[in-house]
Write a protein that holds these residues in place. Sequence first.
Motif, short mmCIF file in Angstrom:
data_model
loop_
_atom_site.label_atom_id
_atom_site.label_comp_id
_atom_site.label_asym_id
_atom_site.label_seq_id
_atom_site.Cartn_x
_atom_site.Cartn_y
_atom_site.Cartn_z
N ILE A 154 0.82 -1.21 0.00
CA ILE A 154 0.00 0.00 0.00
C ILE A 154 0.86 1.26 0.00
O ILE A 154 0.48 2.29 -0.57
CB ILE A 154 -0.97 0.00 1.20
CG1 ILE A 154 -2.01 1.11 1.06
CG2 ILE A 154 -0.21 0.12 2.52
CD1 ILE A 154 -2.93 0.98 -0.10
N ARG A 155 2.02 1.21 0.64
CA ARG A 155 2.86 2.41 0.72
C ARG A 155 3.54 2.76 -0.61
O ARG A 155 4.18 3.80 -0.71
CB ARG A 155 3.89 2.26 1.84
CG ARG A 155 3.25 2.28 3.22
CD ARG A 155 4.27 2.29 4.34
NE ARG A 155 3.65 2.28 5.65
CZ ARG A 155 3.23 3.35 6.31
NH1 ARG A 155 3.39 4.54 5.76
NH2 ARG A 155 2.66 3.24 7.49
N SER A 156 3.38 1.91 -1.59
CA SER A 156 3.91 2.24 -2.92
C SER A 156 2.93 3.09 -3.72
O SER A 156 3.25 3.58 -4.80
CB SER A 156 4.22 0.96 -3.70
OG SER A 156 3.02 0.24 -4.00
N VAL A 157 1.72 3.28 -3.19
CA VAL A 157 0.69 4.06 -3.88
C VAL A 157 0.92 5.55 -3.64
O VAL A 157 1.35 5.96 -2.55
CB VAL A 157 -0.71 3.64 -3.38
CG1 VAL A 157 -1.79 4.48 -4.06
CG2 VAL A 157 -0.95 2.16 -3.65
N ASN A 158 0.64 6.35 -4.64
CA ASN A 158 0.78 7.80 -4.54
C ASN A 158 -0.35 8.38 -3.70
O ASN A 158 -1.47 8.59 -4.17
CB ASN A 158 0.77 8.42 -5.94
CG ASN A 158 0.87 9.93 -5.90
OD1 ASN A 158 1.31 10.51 -4.91
ND2 ASN A 158 0.47 10.58 -6.98
N ALA A 159 -0.08 8.62 -2.41
CA ALA A 159 -1.07 9.19 -1.49
C ALA A 159 -0.42 10.31 -0.69
O ALA A 159 0.80 10.40 -0.62
CB ALA A 159 -1.61 8.11 -0.55
N ASP A 160 -1.25 11.14 -0.08
CA ASP A 160 -0.73 12.25 0.73
C ASP A 160 -0.22 11.79 2.09
O ASP A 160 0.67 12.41 2.67
CB ASP A 160 -1.81 13.32 0.90
CG ASP A 160 -2.19 13.96 -0.42
OD1 ASP A 160 -1.31 14.58 -1.05
OD2 ASP A 160 -3.35 13.82 -0.83
N ALA A 161 -0.80 10.72 2.60
CA ALA A 161 -0.39 10.20 3.90
C ALA A 161 -0.94 8.80 4.08
O ALA A 161 -1.83 8.35 3.32
CB ALA A 161 -0.87 11.11 5.03
N PHE A 162 -0.42 8.10 5.08
CA PHE A 162 -0.88 6.76 5.43
C PHE A 162 -1.15 6.73 6.94
O PHE A 162 -0.41 7.35 7.72
CB PHE A 162 0.17 5.71 5.08
CG PHE A 162 0.53 5.68 3.62
CD1 PHE A 162 -0.15 4.86 2.73
CD2 PHE A 162 1.54 6.49 3.12
CE1 PHE A 162 0.16 4.86 1.38
CE2 PHE A 162 1.86 6.49 1.78
CZ PHE A 162 1.18 5.68 0.91
N VAL A 163 -2.19 6.02 7.35
CA VAL A 163 -2.50 5.89 8.77
C VAL A 163 -2.76 4.43 9.07
O VAL A 163 -3.24 3.66 8.25
CB VAL A 163 -3.73 6.74 9.18
CG1 VAL A 163 -3.43 8.22 9.01
CG2 VAL A 163 -4.97 6.32 8.39
N ASP A 164 -2.42 4.02 10.32
CA ASP A 164 -2.66 2.66 10.77
C ASP A 164 -4.04 2.49 11.39
O ASP A 164 -4.50 1.37 11.57
CB ASP A 164 -1.59 2.25 11.78
CG ASP A 164 -0.20 2.23 11.19
OD1 ASP A 164 -0.06 1.82 10.02
OD2 ASP A 164 0.75 2.63 11.89
N SER A 165 -4.69 3.62 11.71
CA SER A 165 -6.01 3.58 12.32
C SER A 165 -6.75 4.88 12.01
O SER A 165 -6.13 5.94 11.89
CB SER A 165 -5.88 3.43 13.85
OG SER A 165 -7.14 3.62 14.49
N LEU A 166 -8.07 4.78 11.90
CA LEU A 166 -8.86 5.99 11.65
C LEU A 166 -8.81 6.96 12.82
O LEU A 166 -9.09 8.15 12.65
CB LEU A 166 -10.32 5.62 11.38
CG LEU A 166 -10.63 4.91 10.05
CD1 LEU A 166 -12.14 4.80 9.85
CD2 LEU A 166 -10.00 5.64 8.86
N THR A 167 -8.45 6.48 13.99
CA THR A 167 -8.34 7.39 15.14
C THR A 167 -7.24 8.42 14.94
O THR A 167 -7.24 9.48 15.58
CB THR A 167 -8.06 6.59 16.43
OG1 THR A 167 -6.87 5.81 16.27
CG2 THR A 167 -9.24 5.67 16.77
N GLU A 168 -6.29 8.14 14.06
CA GLU A 168 -5.21 9.10 13.79
C GLU A 168 -5.73 10.31 13.02
O GLU A 168 -5.04 11.35 12.96
CB GLU A 168 -4.10 8.42 12.98
CG GLU A 168 -3.40 7.30 13.74
CD GLU A 168 -2.34 6.62 12.88
OE1 GLU A 168 -1.58 7.34 12.19
OE2 GLU A 168 -2.28 5.38 12.91
N LEU A 169 -6.90 10.21 12.44
CA LEU A 169 -7.46 11.32 11.68
C LEU A 169 -8.27 12.27 12.55
O LEU A 169 -8.57 13.39 12.15
CB LEU A 169 -8.40 10.79 10.57
CG LEU A 169 -7.75 9.93 9.49
CD1 LEU A 169 -8.81 9.38 8.56
CD2 LEU A 169 -6.72 10.74 8.71
N ALA A 170 -8.66 11.81 13.73
CA ALA A 170 -9.57 12.59 14.58
C ALA A 170 -8.83 13.72 15.29
O ALA A 170 -7.65 13.64 15.53
CB ALA A 170 -10.22 11.67 15.59
#
Length: 236
Positions: free
Chosen positions: A220-236
């Motif tokens: 997944i980290r090879s995909v062109n994205a702005d960021a990666f998170v291990d849990s949705l709680t990191e977005l809150a």
Amino acid sequence: MIYGSRHHSPSTAGFLRGRDGRSRWNHGRHARGFRQGHRRHAARSETAGNRCQPHRTHGRQGLGAPAAVSAHPCAERERRWRRGGEGAATHARAWDRYQWHYERINGQYSTLYPGVADGLAALARAGYPMACLTNKPTAFAHELLKAKGLHGYFGHVFGGDAFERKKPDPMPLVKTCEALCTPPAKTLMVGDSSNDASAARAAGCPVVLVTYGYNHGEPIRSVNADAFVDSLTELA
């Protein structure tokens, strides 16, 4: 992380979440039943002199249920029949049976990834309007979200049959932004695959990918994205 600027009110700061509630399959009894069904189908086909081998739809997840049906080895024979003006009724019956079985096991053998419910609850408390956009048929998406207690977090749920095209085409994402009344540049797409990232890039949305789920067997980290998170709680 970006979910729409905090300088905007919640009504203009959108949050888009890909897939189906971050659920994962437990392949136990479902897989056994699927294989048994394949064996029964193969036996009937062999009796007619037309054996189709059981197969896996690896790499077809996320493309929508019709893609899984079309990926079956029998499907190529079916396409040849259809080009010859035959087989449309057979294809329709196969699709009907697929949906019949899907409806009966939808969500029964899946569990939420850690942090999903807490993350969505925190985002809802913060006032972010959310929508679920998935290539799963809309009716199945609604039922799965209800079964997992997530339906109330989403003001809109759009499946693969909601628009003329599916992800990775950007059109469903653009239409979902319109439903949320948020511009793509202020709407965060959270997904788990290159399909989600491609749709977001083409639509003009920032995109964050979770590190779990599936990505067609690719890192997944090879995909062109702005960021990666291990849990949705990191977005809150």
